[in-house]
Design a protein around this motif. Sequence first.
Motif, PDB file in Angstrom:
ATOM      1  N   GLY A   1       0.806  -1.211   0.000  1.00  0.00           N
ATOM      2  CA  GLY A   1       0.000   0.000   0.000  1.00  0.00           C
ATOM      3  C   GLY A   1       0.838   1.258   0.000  1.00  0.00           C
ATOM      4  O   GLY A   1       1.874   1.333  -0.662  1.00  0.00           O
ATOM      5  N   VAL A   2       0.400   2.248   0.794  1.00  0.00           N
ATOM      6  CA  VAL A   2       0.992   3.582   0.765  1.00  0.00           C
ATOM      7  C   VAL A   2       1.268   4.045   2.185  1.00  0.00           C
ATOM      8  O   VAL A   2       0.480   3.799   3.096  1.00  0.00           O
ATOM      9  CB  VAL A   2       0.036   4.580   0.072  1.00  0.00           C
ATOM     10  N   LYS A   3       2.399   4.742   2.380  1.00  0.00           N
ATOM     11  CA  LYS A   3       2.681   5.417   3.636  1.00  0.00           C
ATOM     12  C   LYS A   3       2.700   6.929   3.415  1.00  0.00           C
ATOM     13  O   LYS A   3       3.211   7.414   2.405  1.00  0.00           O
ATOM     14  CB  LYS A   3       4.009   4.941   4.230  1.00  0.00           C
ATOM     15  N   VAL A   4       2.138   7.639   4.395  1.00  0.00           N
ATOM     16  CA  VAL A   4       1.960   9.086   4.299  1.00  0.00           C
ATOM     17  C   VAL A   4       3.031   9.778   5.140  1.00  0.00           C
ATOM     18  O   VAL A   4       3.333   9.345   6.262  1.00  0.00           O
ATOM     19  CB  VAL A   4       0.553   9.478   4.774  1.00  0.00           C
ATOM     20  N   HIS A   5       3.583  10.868   4.609  1.00  0.00           N
ATOM     21  CA  HIS A   5       4.674  11.612   5.243  1.00  0.00           C
ATOM     22  C   HIS A   5       4.335  13.099   5.341  1.00  0.00           C
ATOM     23  O   HIS A   5       3.407  13.574   4.686  1.00  0.00           O
ATOM     24  CB  HIS A   5       5.965  11.459   4.421  1.00  0.00           C
ATOM     25  N   TYR A   6       5.132  13.804   6.142  1.00  0.00           N
ATOM     26  CA  TYR A   6       5.041  15.261   6.159  1.00  0.00           C
ATOM     27  C   TYR A   6       6.444  15.856   6.039  1.00  0.00           C
ATOM     28  O   TYR A   6       7.438  15.134   5.980  1.00  0.00           O
ATOM     29  CB  TYR A   6       4.301  15.762   7.388  1.00  0.00           C
ATOM     30  N   LEU A   7       6.531  17.199   5.998  1.00  0.00           N
ATOM     31  CA  LEU A   7       7.820  17.845   5.749  1.00  0.00           C
ATOM     32  C   LEU A   7       8.775  17.725   6.932  1.00  0.00           C
ATOM     33  O   LEU A   7       9.990  17.770   6.754  1.00  0.00           O
ATOM     34  CB  LEU A   7       7.598  19.327   5.401  1.00  0.00           C
ATOM     35  N   GLY A   8       8.216  17.628   8.153  1.00  0.00           N
ATOM     36  CA  GLY A   8       9.064  17.381   9.313  1.00  0.00           C
ATOM     37  C   GLY A   8       9.793  18.594   9.849  1.00  0.00           C
ATOM     38  O   GLY A   8      10.683  18.464  10.683  1.00  0.00           O
ATOM     39  N   SER A   9       9.452  19.783   9.403  1.00  0.00           N
ATOM     40  CA  SER A   9      10.068  21.010   9.896  1.00  0.00           C
ATOM     41  C   SER A   9       9.012  22.100   9.900  1.00  0.00           C
ATOM     42  O   SER A   9       7.888  21.895   9.456  1.00  0.00           O
ATOM     43  CB  SER A   9      11.251  21.415   9.001  1.00  0.00           C
TER      44      SER A   9
ATOM     45  N   ILE B   1      -3.315   8.378  -3.614  1.00  0.00           N
ATOM     46  CA  ILE B   1      -3.404   6.966  -3.218  1.00  0.00           C
ATOM     47  C   ILE B   1      -4.183   6.182  -4.263  1.00  0.00           C
ATOM     48  O   ILE B   1      -3.814   5.044  -4.615  1.00  0.00           O
ATOM     49  CB  ILE B   1      -4.047   6.858  -1.824  1.00  0.00           C
ATOM     50  N   ALA B   2      -5.262   6.783  -4.783  1.00  0.00           N
ATOM     51  CA  ALA B   2      -6.028   6.109  -5.838  1.00  0.00           C
ATOM     52  C   ALA B   2      -5.155   5.857  -7.061  1.00  0.00           C
ATOM     53  O   ALA B   2      -5.201   4.782  -7.676  1.00  0.00           O
ATOM     54  CB  ALA B   2      -7.240   6.962  -6.218  1.00  0.00           C
ATOM     55  N   TYR B   3      -4.342   6.848  -7.426  1.00  0.00           N
ATOM     56  CA  TYR B   3      -3.440   6.719  -8.567  1.00  0.00           C
ATOM     57  C   TYR B   3      -2.462   5.565  -8.355  1.00  0.00           C
ATOM     58  O   TYR B   3      -2.246   4.731  -9.254  1.00  0.00           O
ATOM     59  CB  TYR B   3      -2.696   8.035  -8.754  1.00  0.00           C
TER      60      TYR B   3
ATOM     61  N   GLU C   1      -3.395  -1.015   1.986  1.00  0.00           N
ATOM     62  CA  GLU C   1      -2.984  -0.406   3.254  1.00  0.00           C
ATOM     63  C   GLU C   1      -2.689   1.088   3.080  1.00  0.00           C
ATOM     64  O   GLU C   1      -2.062   1.507   2.109  1.00  0.00           O
ATOM     65  CB  GLU C   1      -1.742  -1.097   3.804  1.00  0.00           C
ATOM     66  N   VAL C   2      -3.152   1.891   4.060  1.00  0.00           N
ATOM     67  CA  VAL C   2      -2.774   3.293   4.165  1.00  0.00           C
ATOM     68  C   VAL C   2      -2.195   3.469   5.562  1.00  0.00           C
ATOM     69  O   VAL C   2      -2.892   3.317   6.562  1.00  0.00           O
ATOM     70  CB  VAL C   2      -3.971   4.240   3.962  1.00  0.00           C
ATOM     71  N   ARG C   3      -0.911   3.747   5.643  1.00  0.00           N
ATOM     72  CA  ARG C   3      -0.211   3.820   6.915  1.00  0.00           C
ATOM     73  C   ARG C   3       0.537   5.150   7.018  1.00  0.00           C
ATOM     74  O   ARG C   3       0.739   5.854   6.034  1.00  0.00           O
ATOM     75  CB  ARG C   3       0.806   2.670   7.036  1.00  0.00           C
ATOM     76  N   GLY C   4       0.964   5.471   8.237  1.00  0.00           N
ATOM     77  CA  GLY C   4       1.847   6.604   8.446  1.00  0.00           C
ATOM     78  C   GLY C   4       3.290   6.147   8.458  1.00  0.00           C
ATOM     79  O   GLY C   4       3.585   4.958   8.699  1.00  0.00           O
ATOM     80  N   HIS C   5       4.213   7.063   8.216  1.00  0.00           N
ATOM     81  CA  HIS C   5       5.630   6.732   8.243  1.00  0.00           C
ATOM     82  C   HIS C   5       5.996   6.063   9.571  1.00  0.00           C
ATOM     83  O   HIS C   5       6.755   5.084   9.619  1.00  0.00           O
ATOM     84  CB  HIS C   5       6.447   8.013   8.036  1.00  0.00           C
ATOM     85  N   ARG C   6       5.405   6.560  10.677  1.00  0.00           N
ATOM     86  CA  ARG C   6       5.740   6.062  12.014  1.00  0.00           C
ATOM     87  C   ARG C   6       5.294   4.620  12.240  1.00  0.00           C
ATOM     88  O   ARG C   6       5.751   3.978  13.186  1.00  0.00           O
ATOM     89  CB  ARG C   6       5.096   6.960  13.076  1.00  0.00           C
ATOM     90  N   ASP C   7       4.408   4.110  11.359  1.00  0.00           N
ATOM     91  CA  ASP C   7       3.921   2.739  11.549  1.00  0.00           C
ATOM     92  C   ASP C   7       4.988   1.693  11.238  1.00  0.00           C
ATOM     93  O   ASP C   7       4.820   0.518  11.583  1.00  0.00           O
ATOM     94  CB  ASP C   7       2.678   2.492  10.682  1.00  0.00           C
ATOM     95  N   GLY C   8       6.078   2.097  10.588  1.00  0.00           N
ATOM     96  CA  GLY C   8       7.133   1.128  10.310  1.00  0.00           C
ATOM     97  C   GLY C   8       8.505   1.593  10.739  1.00  0.00           C
ATOM     98  O   GLY C   8       9.482   0.870  10.605  1.00  0.00           O
ATOM     99  N   TYR C   9       8.565   2.829  11.270  1.00  0.00           N
ATOM    100  CA  TYR C   9       9.874   3.414  11.578  1.00  0.00           C
ATOM    101  C   TYR C   9       9.685   4.383  12.741  1.00  0.00           C
ATOM    102  O   TYR C   9       8.656   5.057  12.835  1.00  0.00           O
ATOM    103  CB  TYR C   9      10.394   4.153  10.338  1.00  0.00           C
TER     104      TYR C   9
ATOM    105  N   LEU D   1      -5.799  11.386  10.393  1.00  0.00           N
ATOM    106  CA  LEU D   1      -6.569  11.090   9.178  1.00  0.00           C
ATOM    107  C   LEU D   1      -6.179   9.734   8.591  1.00  0.00           C
ATOM    108  O   LEU D   1      -6.988   9.080   7.943  1.00  0.00           O
ATOM    109  CB  LEU D   1      -6.361  12.196   8.143  1.00  0.00           C
ATOM    110  N   VAL D   2      -4.911   9.344   8.795  1.00  0.00           N
ATOM    111  CA  VAL D   2      -4.499   7.993   8.410  1.00  0.00           C
ATOM    112  C   VAL D   2      -5.260   6.976   9.238  1.00  0.00           C
ATOM    113  O   VAL D   2      -5.815   5.991   8.726  1.00  0.00           O
ATOM    114  CB  VAL D   2      -2.977   7.811   8.600  1.00  0.00           C
ATOM    115  N   GLN D   3      -5.315   7.208  10.544  1.00  0.00           N
ATOM    116  CA  GLN D   3      -5.914   6.241  11.463  1.00  0.00           C
ATOM    117  C   GLN D   3      -7.418   6.094  11.278  1.00  0.00           C
ATOM    118  O   GLN D   3      -7.952   4.995  11.383  1.00  0.00           O
ATOM    119  CB  GLN D   3      -5.612   6.644  12.908  1.00  0.00           C
ATOM    120  N   ASP D   4      -8.113   7.207  11.024  1.00  0.00           N
ATOM    121  CA  ASP D   4      -9.583   7.093  10.939  1.00  0.00           C
ATOM    122  C   ASP D   4     -10.081   6.783   9.526  1.00  0.00           C
ATOM    123  O   ASP D   4     -11.283   6.705   9.286  1.00  0.00           O
ATOM    124  CB  ASP D   4     -10.273   8.354  11.490  1.00  0.00           C
ATOM    125  N   GLY D   5      -9.157   6.593   8.587  1.00  0.00           N
ATOM    126  CA  GLY D   5      -9.547   6.169   7.243  1.00  0.00           C
ATOM    127  C   GLY D   5      -9.912   7.276   6.286  1.00  0.00           C
ATOM    128  O   GLY D   5     -10.292   7.012   5.145  1.00  0.00           O
ATOM    129  N   THR D   6      -9.794   8.545   6.725  1.00  0.00           N
ATOM    130  CA  THR D   6     -10.195   9.655   5.861  1.00  0.00           C
ATOM    131  C   THR D   6      -9.401   9.701   4.564  1.00  0.00           C
ATOM    132  O   THR D   6      -9.925  10.084   3.519  1.00  0.00           O
ATOM    133  CB  THR D   6     -10.034  10.987   6.614  1.00  0.00           C
TER     134      THR D   6
END
Length: 625
Positions: free
Chosen positions: A70-78, A169-171, A180-188, A200-205
């Motif tokens: 699936g896909v993992k979602v990230h942010y800029l982190g700063s 994600i659809a693309y 699967e739709v996960r956050g970066h923190r779900d594996g690292y 929004l990752v957790q609630d399925g939005t």
Amino acid sequence: MRRVPRGSTPPPAGPSRSAPHPPHFGLLRPLRLAHVTFPDRGDRMRFVTRAQWGARQPDNGHSPVASNKGVKVHYLGSLFVGIEHHQCAQKMRTVQNQHMDGNGWADFGYNLAVCQHGYVFEGRGKNTQNSANGNTTLNRDHFAVLGFVGSSLVTQPSSSMITGIQDAIAYLRRHGAGSEVRGHRDGYSTACPGGPLYALVQDGTLDPGTLYNGGTYTVQVNDTLDAVSLQFNVPKTYIIAVNDLTAPYNLTVGQSLKIPARGVPLGAGVPEGGGGGGETPPPSGRVPFPGTEWFKASPYSPIVTAMGTRLVAEGCGLYTTGPGPQWTETDRLSYQKWQQKLGYTGADADGWPGRTTWDLLTIPDIGVTPEPVDYEPFPGAAWFTANPNSPIVTAMGKRLVAEGCGLYTTGPGPQWTETDRLSYQKWQQKLGYTGSAADGWPGETTWNRLRVPKVTPVDFEPFPGAAWFTANPNSPIVTAMGTRLVAEGCGLYTTGPGPQWTETDRLSYQKWQQKLGYTGSAADGWPGETTWNRLRVPRQTALQYEPFPGAAWFKTLPHSPVVTAMGRRLIAEGCSEYELGAGPQWTESDRLSYQRWQQKLGHTGAAADGWPGPTTWTQLMVPRS
């Protein structure tokens, strides 16, 4: 509001299939959907290629990934201060430089990125291993999507970004990504993608739900645009665009709607086997950004009230009364305080809403769509020296106030006065004019820069009917049509255009249809209502006004577009008592507004009771609806 999973198996492909319906609509009929190919228009995923945002070439080839979990979602982190959309391509280049020159990566680290304005930027792209998830295994197990939010300041994703991440994600699902739709923190071990985005990752939005491959749908009894949008997991704005729908977006039983395919960039086809599972769509969205120009037209709209309410909630409201539906200088100063709260300064905090700050304000959807802004053409210098009494003068005065040039103690109003002239003089001086060029009498250049919103009826030729053209008419309407085709770059005339319909007219109109994306029999050169309305042919025939429906008709409390047209004219005349704008249902607000119109005309007592009569109706000049 949390979304409830509802199964992930898409309906089978084919000319007829059924789809699950949201239970709150209670619709159990089958959906008749057939695959079609859509023209390349702004009705689907807004996709920005590497070439379009100016990406550098990667240092080496990317490792292919045919499919994964699936896909993992990230942010800029700063810290992220927020940017306008014209700066987003530069942000992509900055991040790529950081990844390649600072991190030593071969390329931009993510497969895709989504800005606050809802555009999906191509990073490494589809079916490619990323370098953002933490290690080789994690990078191959999930594709990576970056959202333009930071760890501080701008941390909340806009509604447009949420839609864009769903599109991204659809693309990727159409190109091998699992469900699967996960956050970066779900594996690292990381804070990425930040609290708001991870929620929004957790609630399925962020899950786009079941993906349909596009097609046509026949409107059924009790259908609404919202219901159709939910049925096919496609944003209603996409359906509006591809079908050229206009507010208030009422659907007609038997109407054929084109349904665009989610997660398909413009000009691209649906991949073989495209599809995917999902959940119910996200909750109803926010008020879409009407555009900066909309606010500079001094709108009267419940959208302004909703905006003001949110500004107050954010501690930015400077209102002594209100907020209310009329845009005022207080609204601008309150919005300026909001921009400053977000960290903007100077020209970026001038109080005029921009898309980024608007999306961050998160104004809940109130079911009202802003009408496009049109401006009053210059009436001519002599028109003002004749001391006119017109709603155009009122609209001009409101714009002067919005520009900080109003010298009114009361008003402005429809009668041209010396105060109007002195206020306009201040506007001319603001633009840098002096001496006789700043005498307060409007000229065409300063008028066009003032952008006075249109209050007189929009004056375009209604569609004459398909049969009218096949009868080879000789009419000034044909000349006006040809002139517009030439202006749109579609004229094939060697002489003319002229009033006689000819084969050259048909071929020119065919070129216009093709410009709009039509092909085949839909681009045969014979005008249809949709393409005609988009051509906006200036009216050649006399403007028609609604005849007086009779006094008794109003007392039946009618529900009719005539009531809407009447209300809009009352608003233009400065006689509005509406809180939520004019609508088709006759209400007490209509009666009170009409009473103000009667009083404006000098009527009193029983002659100003708010119930329309033939004389005041004729004077109101309600355009035929």
